[in-house]
Design an enzyme around this catalytic site. Sequence first.
Site, PDB file in Angstrom:
ATOM      1  CG  ASP A   8     -86.634  11.025  19.230  1.00  0.00           C
ATOM      2  OD1 ASP A   8     -86.916  12.166  18.603  1.00  0.00           O
ATOM      3  OD2 ASP A   8     -86.495  10.286  20.775  1.00  0.00           O
ATOM      4  CG  ASP A 130     -84.488  19.512  26.082  1.00  0.00           C
ATOM      5  OD1 ASP A 130     -86.231  20.015  25.341  1.00  0.00           O
ATOM      6  OD2 ASP A 130     -84.131  19.672  25.468  1.00  0.00           O
TER       7      ASP A 130
END
Length: 245
Positions: A8, A130
């Site tokens: 990330d 998500d």
Amino acid sequence: MLIIPAIDLKDGACVRLRQGRMEDSTVFSDDPVAMAAKWVDGGCRRLHLVDLNGAFEGQPVNGDVVTAIARRYPNLPIQIGGGIRSLETIEHYVKAGVSYVIIGTKAVKEPEFVAEACRAFPGKVIVGLDAKDGFVATDGWAEVSSVQVIDLAKRFEADGVSAIVYTDIAKDGMMQGCNIPFTAALAAATRIPVIASGGIHNLGDIQALLNAKAPGIIGAITGRAIYEGTLDVAEAQALCDREQR
């Protein structure tokens, strides 16, 4: 099933968030390319990159880092998400050597864009769903929609989507195990292969995913667990290979 290390990216560094909160981040390395090398040397067969700044700003911010990793490992499948909301951005990443682009927010707000992207870049598009309590979240998880994950996933079946990355926000970064029942249900409900994400802590969680006997689950993304040392990439991949012979 593939074990897929996550990198990330925030402000050029490799970080991990808890439950998607930008203010609750831990920096694990200021050299993401070196971190990619660590996971490749550890035997990973795919990398999952996320441009966190891009997810919030709606356009690539850490694209140079992504390109550097893709060019260093031209034969390694790399998937990138975060801020991918135009065909131009997809084209940029594909030309840089990225194997798959993950469309998240745009897939929820403009589902027809997914079909357009699949036509323009066949085999290159993954949808990132998500969710919180079964409902899809958008804009870097800042907003929760009224759209149910399984309903939206089914909509993309005819488009030619390569996979769905399903992340349970409540689990992400918490290392309390992933939401296996829902992940398995999603895999059973759609013909699109599913990649599990969020909450994996140790080898037991990988075994639990395998025990679900859901052939539609083709991968598991892991982040904090491999950075904090509670999961070994090579060991986890070896387990998957043994179980699925």
